[in-house]
Design a protein around this motif. Sequence first.
Motif, PDB file in Angstrom:
ATOM      1  N   SER A   1      -3.023 -99.260 120.421  1.00 31.61           N
ATOM      2  CA  SER A   1      -3.383 -98.441 121.572  1.00 31.61           C
ATOM      3  C   SER A   1      -4.466 -97.479 121.122  1.00 31.61           C
ATOM      4  CB  SER A   1      -2.168 -97.671 122.106  1.00 31.61           C
ATOM      5  OG  SER A   1      -2.505 -96.986 123.292  1.00 31.61           O
ATOM      6  N   ARG A   2      -5.583 -97.479 121.818  1.00 34.02           N
ATOM      7  CA  ARG A   2      -6.722 -96.682 121.383  1.00 34.02           C
ATOM      8  C   ARG A   2      -6.508 -95.201 121.699  1.00 34.02           C
ATOM      9  NH1 ARG A   2      -8.784-101.548 123.385  1.00 34.02           N
ATOM     10  NH2 ARG A   2      -9.819-102.771 121.748  1.00 34.02           N
ATOM     11  N   PRO A   3      -7.172 -94.315 120.937  1.00 33.15           N
ATOM     12  CA  PRO A   3      -7.015 -92.874 121.178  1.00 33.15           C
ATOM     13  C   PRO A   3      -7.528 -92.482 122.563  1.00 33.15           C
ATOM     14  CG  PRO A   3      -8.085 -93.288 119.056  1.00 33.15           C
ATOM     15  CD  PRO A   3      -8.058 -94.596 119.797  1.00 33.15           C
ATOM     16  N   ASN A   4      -7.060 -91.328 123.034  1.00 29.24           N
ATOM     17  CA  ASN A   4      -7.596 -90.777 124.263  1.00 29.24           C
ATOM     18  C   ASN A   4      -9.097 -90.602 124.161  1.00 29.24           C
ATOM     19  OD1 ASN A   4      -5.650 -90.565 126.209  1.00 29.24           O
ATOM     20  ND2 ASN A   4      -4.977 -88.528 125.605  1.00 29.24           N
ATOM     21  N   THR A   5      -9.812 -90.817 125.245  1.00 25.40           N
ATOM     22  CA  THR A   5     -11.259 -90.669 125.224  1.00 25.40           C
ATOM     23  C   THR A   5     -11.674 -89.250 124.858  1.00 25.40           C
ATOM     24  OG1 THR A   5     -11.176 -90.357 127.622  1.00 25.40           O
ATOM     25  CG2 THR A   5     -11.678 -92.555 126.815  1.00 25.40           C
ATOM     26  N   SER A   6     -10.922 -88.248 125.315  1.00 26.48           N
ATOM     27  CA  SER A   6     -11.274 -86.862 124.996  1.00 26.48           C
ATOM     28  C   SER A   6     -11.035 -86.530 123.535  1.00 26.48           C
ATOM     29  CB  SER A   6     -10.471 -85.898 125.872  1.00 26.48           C
ATOM     30  OG  SER A   6      -9.086 -86.071 125.672  1.00 26.48           O
ATOM     31  N   ALA A   7     -10.214 -87.334 122.835  1.00 28.02           N
ATOM     32  CA  ALA A   7      -9.950 -87.086 121.416  1.00 28.02           C
ATOM     33  C   ALA A   7     -10.992 -87.729 120.517  1.00 28.02           C
ATOM     34  CB  ALA A   7      -8.558 -87.601 121.039  1.00 28.02           C
ATOM     35  N   GLU A   8     -11.744 -88.719 121.031  1.00 26.64           N
ATOM     36  CA  GLU A   8     -12.659 -89.497 120.191  1.00 26.64           C
ATOM     37  C   GLU A   8     -14.028 -88.851 120.013  1.00 26.64           C
ATOM     38  OE1 GLU A   8     -11.782 -94.111 120.459  1.00 26.64           O
ATOM     39  OE2 GLU A   8     -12.162 -93.274 122.438  1.00 26.64           O
ATOM     40  N   ALA A   9     -14.349 -87.831 120.812  1.00 27.04           N
ATOM     41  CA  ALA A   9     -15.648 -87.173 120.693  1.00 27.04           C
ATOM     42  C   ALA A   9     -15.507 -85.914 119.840  1.00 27.04           C
ATOM     43  CB  ALA A   9     -16.183 -86.809 122.075  1.00 27.04           C
ATOM     44  N   ASN A  10     -16.522 -85.640 119.038  1.00 27.18           N
ATOM     45  CA  ASN A  10     -16.435 -84.544 118.067  1.00 27.18           C
ATOM     46  C   ASN A  10     -16.852 -83.207 118.679  1.00 27.18           C
ATOM     47  OD1 ASN A  10     -15.715 -83.798 115.448  1.00 27.18           O
ATOM     48  ND2 ASN A  10     -17.860 -83.657 114.830  1.00 27.18           N
ATOM     49  N   TYR A  11     -16.437 -82.941 119.931  1.00 27.85           N
ATOM     50  CA  TYR A  11     -16.780 -81.673 120.573  1.00 27.85           C
ATOM     51  C   TYR A  11     -15.927 -80.535 120.005  1.00 27.85           C
ATOM     52  CZ  TYR A  11     -12.436 -81.572 123.245  1.00 27.85           C
ATOM     53  OH  TYR A  11     -11.112 -81.503 123.591  1.00 27.85           O
ATOM     54  N   VAL A  12     -16.307 -79.310 120.318  1.00 27.52           N
ATOM     55  CA  VAL A  12     -15.485 -78.152 119.978  1.00 27.52           C
ATOM     56  C   VAL A  12     -15.562 -77.159 121.121  1.00 27.52           C
ATOM     57  CG1 VAL A  12     -17.302 -76.862 118.793  1.00 27.52           C
ATOM     58  CG2 VAL A  12     -14.908 -76.460 118.186  1.00 27.52           C
ATOM     59  N   GLU A  13     -14.453 -76.521 121.412  1.00 26.94           N
ATOM     60  CA  GLU A  13     -14.357 -75.467 122.421  1.00 26.94           C
ATOM     61  C   GLU A  13     -13.822 -74.223 121.727  1.00 26.94           C
ATOM     62  OE1 GLU A  13     -12.133 -74.569 126.717  1.00 26.94           O
ATOM     63  OE2 GLU A  13     -11.852 -76.482 125.687  1.00 26.94           O
ATOM     64  N   LEU A  14     -14.586 -73.119 121.750  1.00 22.62           N
ATOM     65  CA  LEU A  14     -14.250 -71.907 121.002  1.00 22.62           C
ATOM     66  C   LEU A  14     -13.649 -70.852 121.926  1.00 22.62           C
ATOM     67  CD1 LEU A  14     -17.502 -71.613 118.850  1.00 22.62           C
ATOM     68  CD2 LEU A  14     -15.349 -72.747 118.241  1.00 22.62           C
ATOM     69  N   TYR A  15     -12.597 -70.195 121.432  1.00 24.75           N
ATOM     70  CA  TYR A  15     -11.977 -69.077 122.136  1.00 24.75           C
ATOM     71  C   TYR A  15     -12.237 -67.818 121.317  1.00 24.75           C
ATOM     72  CZ  TYR A  15      -9.469 -73.115 124.036  1.00 24.75           C
ATOM     73  OH  TYR A  15      -9.155 -74.334 124.584  1.00 24.75           O
ATOM     74  N   ASP A  16     -13.257 -67.066 121.702  1.00 22.29           N
ATOM     75  CA  ASP A  16     -13.691 -65.929 120.893  1.00 22.29           C
ATOM     76  C   ASP A  16     -12.651 -64.826 120.818  1.00 22.29           C
ATOM     77  OD1 ASP A  16     -16.376 -66.876 120.248  1.00 22.29           O
ATOM     78  OD2 ASP A  16     -16.760 -66.690 122.385  1.00 22.29           O
ATOM     79  N   SER A  17     -11.871 -64.632 121.858  1.00 23.99           N
ATOM     80  CA  SER A  17     -10.916 -63.530 121.870  1.00 23.99           C
ATOM     81  C   SER A  17      -9.807 -63.713 120.854  1.00 23.99           C
ATOM     82  CB  SER A  17     -10.312 -63.369 123.265  1.00 23.99           C
ATOM     83  OG  SER A  17      -9.625 -64.557 123.637  1.00 23.99           O
ATOM     84  N   THR A  18      -9.496 -64.979 120.515  1.00 24.29           N
ATOM     85  CA  THR A  18      -8.411 -65.252 119.562  1.00 24.29           C
ATOM     86  C   THR A  18      -8.905 -65.926 118.292  1.00 24.29           C
ATOM     87  OG1 THR A  18      -7.951 -67.378 120.646  1.00 24.29           O
ATOM     88  CG2 THR A  18      -6.702 -65.456 121.418  1.00 24.29           C
ATOM     89  N   LEU A  19     -10.219 -66.154 118.201  1.00 24.89           N
ATOM     90  CA  LEU A  19     -10.809 -66.870 117.062  1.00 24.89           C
ATOM     91  C   LEU A  19     -10.080 -68.205 116.822  1.00 24.89           C
ATOM     92  CD1 LEU A  19     -11.632 -64.021 114.502  1.00 24.89           C
ATOM     93  CD2 LEU A  19     -13.148 -65.171 116.133  1.00 24.89           C
ATOM     94  N   ALA A  20      -9.900 -68.922 117.907  1.00 24.23           N
ATOM     95  CA  ALA A  20      -9.255 -70.229 117.857  1.00 24.23           C
ATOM     96  C   ALA A  20     -10.106 -71.205 118.658  1.00 24.23           C
ATOM     97  CB  ALA A  20      -7.826 -70.157 118.401  1.00 24.23           C
ATOM     98  N   GLY A  21      -9.710 -72.465 118.674  1.00 24.68           N
ATOM     99  CA  GLY A  21     -10.440 -73.450 119.434  1.00 24.68           C
ATOM    100  C   GLY A  21      -9.789 -74.814 119.349  1.00 24.68           C
ATOM    101  N   VAL A  22     -10.324 -75.745 120.119  1.00 24.39           N
ATOM    102  CA  VAL A  22      -9.854 -77.124 120.110  1.00 24.39           C
ATOM    103  C   VAL A  22     -11.069 -78.034 120.000  1.00 24.39           C
ATOM    104  CG1 VAL A  22      -7.780 -76.651 121.446  1.00 24.39           C
ATOM    105  CG2 VAL A  22      -9.888 -77.262 122.627  1.00 24.39           C
ATOM    106  N   GLY A  23     -10.843 -79.247 119.521  1.00 24.28           N
ATOM    107  CA  GLY A  23     -11.933 -80.196 119.383  1.00 24.28           C
ATOM    108  C   GLY A  23     -11.427 -81.605 119.259  1.00 24.28           C
ATOM    109  N   GLY A  24     -12.371 -82.547 119.118  1.00 27.80           N
ATOM    110  CA  GLY A  24     -12.028 -83.951 118.958  1.00 27.80           C
ATOM    111  C   GLY A  24     -12.340 -84.437 117.558  1.00 27.80           C
ATOM    112  N   ASN A  25     -12.210 -85.753 117.363  1.00 25.54           N
ATOM    113  CA  ASN A  25     -12.406 -86.350 116.038  1.00 25.54           C
ATOM    114  C   ASN A  25     -12.968 -87.754 116.239  1.00 25.54           C
ATOM    115  OD1 ASN A  25     -12.260 -87.451 113.486  1.00 25.54           O
ATOM    116  ND2 ASN A  25     -10.095 -86.995 113.167  1.00 25.54           N
ATOM    117  N   ALA A  26     -14.257 -87.914 115.896  1.00 28.38           N
ATOM    118  CA  ALA A  26     -14.929 -89.199 116.117  1.00 28.38           C
ATOM    119  C   ALA A  26     -14.493 -90.277 115.136  1.00 28.38           C
ATOM    120  CB  ALA A  26     -16.435 -89.009 116.030  1.00 28.38           C
ATOM    121  N   ASP A  27     -13.697 -89.933 114.118  1.00 33.32           N
ATOM    122  CA  ASP A  27     -13.271 -90.917 113.119  1.00 33.32           C
ATOM    123  C   ASP A  27     -11.876 -91.478 113.386  1.00 33.32           C
ATOM    124  OD1 ASP A  27     -15.617 -90.704 111.603  1.00 33.32           O
ATOM    125  OD2 ASP A  27     -14.864 -88.913 110.586  1.00 33.32           O
TER     126      ASP A  27
END
Length: 902
Positions: free
Chosen positions: A666-692
């Motif tokens: 079963s292939r990964p979610n499409t949103s997980a396969e792209a190496n994007y990043v979303e930054l949350y400046d107020s908490t110095l946290a974020g989420v992203g994907g993984n192209a590998d």
Amino acid sequence: MKLPALVLAFGLAGTLAAQTAPPPPASPAGDNTAPATDQPVQLDQFVVNGYSQSLAESLQAKRESDEDVQVITAQDASSFPDQNLAESLSHLPGITIDRLFGEGERVSILGTDPNLNRVLYNGEPVSSADWYVLDNASRQFNYLLISPDVISQAAVYESWEPSLLEGSIGGTVVVDSRDPLGMAPLDFSGSVQEAFNDRSRKWEPSENIMFAWHNDAKTLGLIFGAEDLRDYVRRDGVESLAEETQSSLGVGGALPGQPPGNWVTAEAVNSALFLQDRQHQGVNGDLAWKPNDNLRIDLNGLWVKQTMNNVNFSYYMYPGDNWSGLPNITNATVTNGVLNNYTINSAPLVIDAFNRAAQIVTQDYNAKIEYKNDDVDLVTNAGYTRATGGTQHQFFAEWFVFANANIKEGPSSSSFQVTGLPGVDPNAANLNSGADFGNSGEPSFDYGNIASNPEVDDEKWMQFDATFPIKGVLKDVKAGLRFSDHKAGETGDVVSVPGSLEVVTPLSAIGVGPAPSNYLSGLPGITSSMADHVVASSYGGVANFVGSLSAATAPGGSAGESLLQYFNSQPTADTAVFTATPTFTIDERITAGYAEADFASGPISGNFGVRAVETTTTSASYNLSTPTPTLMTLQNTYDNVLPAVNLVYDLGGNQLVRFSTAEVISRPNTSAEANYVELYDSTLAGVGGNADLKPYESTNFNADYEWYFAKNSAFVVDLFYRDISNYILNASNPEQWTDYSLAGHPTETYEISRPSNGGAATSDGISLAIQEELPCGLGANLNYTRTHTSSSIGALPYASNNEVNFSPYFENKWGLLRMVYSWRDAYITSSFNGTALVTTEPYTELDANAQINITKHFAIVIQALNLLDETYLQEFVGSGASLLADEYKFGRTYTAGIHWNF
């Protein structure tokens, strides 16, 4: 352990195929044993041409299959009191659904995540998109897309064969449309219905029609269907914004009157009103031409538009923003690790108002040419499917005042009661009218924005299949090639209201009115502060207010330009204006080939084969660490060889046993396969994907015992096991990022959560099912599934340990009476970093329907859904203490209408 098991299975299949097939034995008169499995197996003749017949046809399809499959036929699906295909499937053993917005939308098969299963329409993929603003692009099928009335058959393949598309671990759902050459020469059917919900107190109409024709020679046929379905969703709820711990809030020492110790509490307690006007408009058609016995050409298409506009109005008491003022807390008690009862002074009381324009448009077109003679069956299939969706515009506005309140929290209910507004309104006399939000000199309009997250998903494919009939033990040999190009992406944009506009603006600017008189009824612990406050009085109020604000002080804005005009004119990659949200595309090119053989030797039959697949994924996303974000592209290729064996052994006495094993992915979610990043400046946290990322891999085993003990009746025991490797888990790690959207362009260390392979998981269990046709038109279906899942994060998401379905019915020539009872155990809804964060508590659904046959062409149809007015309840459990996450009520829905069939 995987390879030896498959080698053994292939060896057994090869040994069986090498045997000489004896002639089928003759059945003596009166012998009730089943004929040999290479001969058609006929059930007893049907007395009633209706629901009981469709159950018998479903049972017959299961009995004749070489795979472990559950089947719903057209009359069966349309006889269920269901709103969509997901709910129809949920009555089958081993299949569960989630009802976050009342209707079933997330389907789990044999304990696996909904994203690890596939839905095929006429054997091919159909693009799917989400509508909810918080959903990222995924491989999850939009089950609201296909209503039960437009299908001829839906089959759930719990075992896999190489001629079936890869991509499912739990199971594959194959939905077939109607065949115009297999219907009556002229067929016209449809229905007109009105639905009433006792919570929203709204009536909504629905209509659908279907026309089919073929000539007398059955060489040309066509079918056309259309539907316009309306549904008004009202969801009343109590929510906790987030679970906070004593340490995460930075609170040291003990609370007044309490001994030292850790505790959890909600950052905010909220009463929420969600309203959605859903409209489903669709057309489907099929043109079939069969000029001779050797050639057939089919052209079919599907087009559906789903309008999903919605409003959410939330009323928060926000103590989590005020913990630094610890002396403001009095009368605090801690029970079972939860700060569950206290008084707080001068904490924010917040109103969040959302207006979202959301729409999904799905189209699917397929051309199929089949040529067959005595020596070969050749099929060429080509198609295109596309879905656009997501939220096109979200308008958000927030107001606040400071309030004194009493707050109570627990695992199954939370509440707050406002006692006064310090310095504004000591008795909170004007709170529920909305007058205290903006008319007292406070800067009560706190924040606003416009956002969007449109999605796109499309795929084009071409497939070639050949089947060569063989006389003897091997019945036929199949082979095929497939080429596909799948593209998916999401664009996330957010522009905030300029700070200069955060001034005194009354709540009345969006248009408000009293909450419905039955708002939050049926939920525990509701106070007058939660139930009696004002709400937005129209769908467009928030959009009109936020969208019409001036953009003159925004970066690059101009006088006379509205904020909506400014939002629509800005480039996506301009982070000086836009907050970074997931923006990416993927291009997934797949080449696959397979070989498969069907065999039968005496009481043994089945198939075996192998499928080889190469997947190349090219992902593109924005690199935010440059002054002007640049597009970065990465590529990932992986190969998979997927063998499978399905065996059936006829025990005689109308008893069968099945065994199947396969390597699946079963292939990964499409949103997980792209190496994007979303930054949350107020908490110095974020989420992203993984192209590998690599695909999930699993070795699947199924063992099945079936006893067809009486007319149109069966008892089935199914054992299943899924051994999953490469399981994808999220983990946080520090990353350095320079944020060019902030003044001074600071470089900070962010904790970024990204998915990665490496986890292992299992899902195993047993399902028991009995279907029995009783005398006098009575009958019943009963099934129970016990599932156990495990992984490094504990139980797998969306997997319930226990599931029960019970459906008795009565049918004769005058009509049908039917009840459907479904119950599922608690299950994990979300997890992170190896910890279960949220669980959904056990859920019971009780539905009923009746059909009264006026004539052989007209019937009155009556349905009742959610008769128990069940509460959808979720709890935070990550800290070890149970705390309410949310609880919702949707109301009962009653439907009445006329159905015709000529």
